[in-house]
Scaffold this motif. Structure first.
Motif, PDB file in Angstrom:
ATOM      1  N   LYS A  30      48.985  43.414  47.178  1.00  0.00           N
ATOM      2  CA  LYS A  30      49.255  42.273  46.300  1.00  0.00           C
ATOM      3  C   LYS A  30      48.290  41.125  46.582  1.00  0.00           C
ATOM      4  O   LYS A  30      47.943  40.352  45.679  1.00  0.00           O
ATOM      5  CB  LYS A  30      50.706  41.813  46.444  1.00  0.00           C
ATOM      6  N   GLU A  31      47.828  41.016  47.824  1.00  0.00           N
ATOM      7  CA  GLU A  31      46.874  39.967  48.179  1.00  0.00           C
ATOM      8  C   GLU A  31      45.474  40.295  47.654  1.00  0.00           C
ATOM      9  O   GLU A  31      44.740  39.399  47.226  1.00  0.00           O
ATOM     10  CB  GLU A  31      46.863  39.786  49.698  1.00  0.00           C
ATOM     11  N   ARG A  36      41.405  39.025  43.471  1.00  0.00           N
ATOM     12  CA  ARG A  36      40.622  39.543  42.339  1.00  0.00           C
ATOM     13  C   ARG A  36      40.902  38.763  41.061  1.00  0.00           C
ATOM     14  O   ARG A  36      39.978  38.379  40.334  1.00  0.00           O
ATOM     15  CB  ARG A  36      40.960  41.017  42.106  1.00  0.00           C
ATOM     16  N   ILE A  37      42.170  38.548  40.786  1.00  0.00           N
ATOM     17  CA  ILE A  37      42.543  37.861  39.545  1.00  0.00           C
ATOM     18  C   ILE A  37      42.001  36.435  39.531  1.00  0.00           C
ATOM     19  O   ILE A  37      41.501  35.956  38.509  1.00  0.00           O
ATOM     20  CB  ILE A  37      44.076  37.885  39.371  1.00  0.00           C
ATOM     21  N   ARG A  38      42.081  35.749  40.672  1.00  0.00           N
ATOM     22  CA  ARG A  38      41.540  34.388  40.745  1.00  0.00           C
ATOM     23  C   ARG A  38      40.035  34.372  40.488  1.00  0.00           C
ATOM     24  O   ARG A  38      39.520  33.500  39.784  1.00  0.00           O
ATOM     25  CB  ARG A  38      41.844  33.771  42.114  1.00  0.00           C
ATOM     26  N   LEU A  39      39.338  35.327  41.074  1.00  0.00           N
ATOM     27  CA  LEU A  39      37.889  35.382  40.888  1.00  0.00           C
ATOM     28  C   LEU A  39      37.531  35.734  39.445  1.00  0.00           C
ATOM     29  O   LEU A  39      36.580  35.187  38.876  1.00  0.00           O
ATOM     30  CB  LEU A  39      37.276  36.396  41.855  1.00  0.00           C
ATOM     31  N   GLN A  40      38.307  36.643  38.845  1.00  0.00           N
ATOM     32  CA  GLN A  40      38.064  37.022  37.452  1.00  0.00           C
ATOM     33  C   GLN A  40      38.316  35.852  36.508  1.00  0.00           C
ATOM     34  O   GLN A  40      37.486  35.550  35.643  1.00  0.00           O
ATOM     35  CB  GLN A  40      38.954  38.210  37.075  1.00  0.00           C
ATOM     36  N   GLY A  42      38.300  32.773  37.176  1.00  0.00           N
ATOM     37  CA  GLY A  42      37.366  31.686  37.434  1.00  0.00           C
ATOM     38  C   GLY A  42      35.937  32.005  37.033  1.00  0.00           C
ATOM     39  O   GLY A  42      35.048  31.153  37.177  1.00  0.00           O
ATOM     40  N   GLY A  43      35.711  33.226  36.537  1.00  0.00           N
ATOM     41  CA  GLY A  43      34.364  33.616  36.141  1.00  0.00           C
ATOM     42  C   GLY A  43      33.387  33.645  37.305  1.00  0.00           C
ATOM     43  O   GLY A  43      32.182  33.448  37.120  1.00  0.00           O
ATOM     44  N   ARG A  44      33.895  33.913  38.493  1.00  0.00           N
ATOM     45  CA  ARG A  44      33.058  33.906  39.704  1.00  0.00           C
ATOM     46  C   ARG A  44      32.488  35.310  39.933  1.00  0.00           C
ATOM     47  O   ARG A  44      32.917  36.063  40.796  1.00  0.00           O
ATOM     48  CB  ARG A  44      33.879  33.407  40.887  1.00  0.00           C
ATOM     49  N   THR A  45      31.502  35.646  39.117  1.00  0.00           N
ATOM     50  CA  THR A  45      30.953  37.003  39.064  1.00  0.00           C
ATOM     51  C   THR A  45      30.397  37.457  40.406  1.00  0.00           C
ATOM     52  O   THR A  45      30.643  38.583  40.844  1.00  0.00           O
ATOM     53  CB  THR A  45      29.846  37.069  37.998  1.00  0.00           C
ATOM     54  N   ARG A  46      29.637  36.596  41.043  1.00  0.00           N
ATOM     55  CA  ARG A  46      29.023  36.942  42.336  1.00  0.00           C
ATOM     56  C   ARG A  46      30.087  37.215  43.392  1.00  0.00           C
ATOM     57  O   ARG A  46      30.016  38.213  44.123  1.00  0.00           O
ATOM     58  CB  ARG A  46      28.111  35.800  42.781  1.00  0.00           C
ATOM     59  N   GLU A  47      31.077  36.346  43.481  1.00  0.00           N
ATOM     60  CA  GLU A  47      32.113  36.515  44.498  1.00  0.00           C
ATOM     61  C   GLU A  47      32.988  37.731  44.223  1.00  0.00           C
ATOM     62  O   GLU A  47      33.433  38.402  45.155  1.00  0.00           O
ATOM     63  CB  GLU A  47      32.966  35.252  44.594  1.00  0.00           C
ATOM     64  N   LEU A  48      33.240  38.018  42.951  1.00  0.00           N
ATOM     65  CA  LEU A  48      34.042  39.194  42.614  1.00  0.00           C
ATOM     66  C   LEU A  48      33.318  40.465  43.042  1.00  0.00           C
ATOM     67  O   LEU A  48      33.927  41.376  43.620  1.00  0.00           O
ATOM     68  CB  LEU A  48      34.337  39.226  41.114  1.00  0.00           C
ATOM     69  N   ALA A  49      32.015  40.533  42.770  1.00  0.00           N
ATOM     70  CA  ALA A  49      31.227  41.694  43.194  1.00  0.00           C
ATOM     71  C   ALA A  49      31.206  41.802  44.716  1.00  0.00           C
ATOM     72  O   ALA A  49      31.345  42.897  45.280  1.00  0.00           O
ATOM     73  CB  ALA A  49      29.808  41.585  42.645  1.00  0.00           C
ATOM     74  N   LEU A  50      31.049  40.679  45.389  1.00  0.00           N
ATOM     75  CA  LEU A  50      31.020  40.657  46.853  1.00  0.00           C
ATOM     76  C   LEU A  50      32.356  41.111  47.430  1.00  0.00           C
ATOM     77  O   LEU A  50      32.401  41.938  48.356  1.00  0.00           O
ATOM     78  CB  LEU A  50      30.686  39.245  47.338  1.00  0.00           C
ATOM     79  N   PHE A  51      33.444  40.596  46.894  1.00  0.00           N
ATOM     80  CA  PHE A  51      34.775  40.956  47.393  1.00  0.00           C
ATOM     81  C   PHE A  51      35.051  42.442  47.190  1.00  0.00           C
ATOM     82  O   PHE A  51      35.466  43.144  48.124  1.00  0.00           O
ATOM     83  CB  PHE A  51      35.843  40.122  46.681  1.00  0.00           C
ATOM     84  N   ASN A  52      34.830  42.927  45.976  1.00  0.00           N
ATOM     85  CA  ASN A  52      35.109  44.334  45.689  1.00  0.00           C
ATOM     86  C   ASN A  52      34.263  45.266  46.548  1.00  0.00           C
ATOM     87  O   ASN A  52      34.755  46.272  47.066  1.00  0.00           O
ATOM     88  CB  ASN A  52      34.859  44.626  44.205  1.00  0.00           C
ATOM     89  N   GLU A 146      42.912  30.259  49.145  1.00  0.00           N
ATOM     90  CA  GLU A 146      43.271  30.070  47.741  1.00  0.00           C
ATOM     91  C   GLU A 146      44.569  30.769  47.362  1.00  0.00           C
ATOM     92  O   GLU A 146      45.243  30.356  46.417  1.00  0.00           O
ATOM     93  CB  GLU A 146      42.142  30.571  46.833  1.00  0.00           C
ATOM     94  N   ILE A 147      44.918  31.836  48.073  1.00  0.00           N
ATOM     95  CA  ILE A 147      46.165  32.536  47.739  1.00  0.00           C
ATOM     96  C   ILE A 147      47.280  32.187  48.725  1.00  0.00           C
ATOM     97  O   ILE A 147      48.288  32.889  48.812  1.00  0.00           O
ATOM     98  CB  ILE A 147      45.960  34.065  47.666  1.00  0.00           C
ATOM     99  N   GLY A 148      47.085  31.099  49.471  1.00  0.00           N
ATOM    100  CA  GLY A 148      48.149  30.571  50.312  1.00  0.00           C
ATOM    101  C   GLY A 148      48.287  31.187  51.687  1.00  0.00           C
ATOM    102  O   GLY A 148      49.322  31.008  52.343  1.00  0.00           O
ATOM    103  N   LEU A 149      47.259  31.905  52.160  1.00  0.00           N
ATOM    104  CA  LEU A 149      47.313  32.496  53.495  1.00  0.00           C
ATOM    105  C   LEU A 149      46.643  31.569  54.505  1.00  0.00           C
ATOM    106  O   LEU A 149      45.847  30.705  54.144  1.00  0.00           O
ATOM    107  CB  LEU A 149      46.618  33.861  53.499  1.00  0.00           C
ATOM    108  N   ASN A 150      46.974  31.765  55.772  1.00  0.00           N
ATOM    109  CA  ASN A 150      46.393  30.963  56.846  1.00  0.00           C
ATOM    110  C   ASN A 150      44.995  31.495  57.174  1.00  0.00           C
ATOM    111  O   ASN A 150      44.866  32.606  57.695  1.00  0.00           O
ATOM    112  CB  ASN A 150      47.285  31.035  58.086  1.00  0.00           C
ATOM    113  N   PRO A 151      43.939  30.742  56.917  1.00  0.00           N
ATOM    114  CA  PRO A 151      42.579  31.230  57.161  1.00  0.00           C
ATOM    115  C   PRO A 151      42.320  31.624  58.610  1.00  0.00           C
ATOM    116  O   PRO A 151      41.462  32.465  58.882  1.00  0.00           O
ATOM    117  CB  PRO A 151      41.698  30.038  56.754  1.00  0.00           C
ATOM    118  N   ALA A 152      43.069  31.029  59.552  1.00  0.00           N
ATOM    119  CA  ALA A 152      42.856  31.340  60.965  1.00  0.00           C
ATOM    120  C   ALA A 152      43.216  32.784  61.299  1.00  0.00           C
ATOM    121  O   ALA A 152      42.739  33.335  62.289  1.00  0.00           O
ATOM    122  CB  ALA A 152      43.672  30.389  61.836  1.00  0.00           C
ATOM    123  N   ALA A 153      44.062  33.404  60.475  1.00  0.00           N
ATOM    124  CA  ALA A 153      44.502  34.776  60.742  1.00  0.00           C
ATOM    125  C   ALA A 153      43.594  35.818  60.101  1.00  0.00           C
ATOM    126  O   ALA A 153      43.800  37.017  60.282  1.00  0.00           O
ATOM    127  CB  ALA A 153      45.937  34.966  60.250  1.00  0.00           C
TER     128      ALA A 153
END
Length: 209
Positions: A30-31, A36-40, A42-52, A146-153
């Motif tokens: 779900k995370e 993915r949905i946020r990147l899509q 937001g039209g963040r093409t580069r980040e979506l490709a990088l994440f996937n 951005e999805i509400g998780l603790n970045p430190a983890a």
């Protein structure tokens, strides 16, 4: 006059005080989709490709950021599988490129006009020809924040561990995960996934290779 070694020379805060250290958590399904949905949207093409690609490839950050266009393409098409030489071990590792990752990579390459010899993810800083591991780490922290998780983890090993952990939970096939992660020793995979040693050995004995 010399001070005795038992005398305190000043209090120093532990480097890890207030920080979460150790293995970085993988993402749950779900995370993955939340990012993915946020990147899509937001039209963040580069980040979506990088994440996937980070999730699919299961590569270390030092290998991911140095991928070139030719590493994931066959002519004008995105390859369904790719193979790269790992910087840490100097051994090859193969990975799959799923359909949605191929689509996001194709969209990124169309918009960025990258050539086969170009780095797949260029840095926005003139001093570096490709995205640095430090820049990538900041991007990963941004995704989880951005999805509400603790970045430190979470960290750059989070995308690398994500699909490997899902595959292991579904199949219990430790040998397969070892190959996908490019580990030379089964013990490395055991530690990386956080599996109890006894359970891992039992699973390994049941896995024919």
């Amino acid at each position: 006059m010399e001070q005795p070694i038992t005398e305190c020379r000043g209090h120093r805060e532990p480097w890890n005080k207030g920080k979460l250290v150790g293995q970085k958590a993988p993402l749950r399904l779900k995370e993955i989709w939340a990012i993915r949905i946020r990147l899509q949207l937001g039209g963040r093409t580069r980040e979506l490709a990088l994440f996937n690609l980070a999730v699919d490839s299961k590569l270390r950050s030092c290998d991911l950021v140095k991928l070139r266009v030719r590493d994931v393409t066959h002519g004008e098409h995105i390859a369904a599988r790719a193979i790269v030489m790992q910087q840490k071990t100097q051994s090859p590792v193969q990975f799959e490129v799923t359909e949605q990752t191929r689509e996001s990579l194709a969209a990124w390459l169309r918009s960025s006009c990258r050539r086969p010899e170009d780095y797949l993810f260029p840095s926005r800083l003139h001093a570096s020809p490709h995205l640095s591991t430090r820049q990538y780490a900041r991007i990963v922290r941004g995704w989880v924040r951005e999805i509400g998780l603790n970045p430190a983890a979470y960290g750059t090993h989070t995308p690398r561990r994500t699909k490997a952990s899902l595959i292991y939970r579904r199949t219990k096939n430790l040998r397969a995960v070892q190959l996908l992660l490019g580990h030379s020793k089964l013990e490395s995979t055991v530690r990386y996934l956080g599996i109890e040693v006894d359970d891992a050995l039992e699973l390994a004995e049941q896995t024919e290779v």
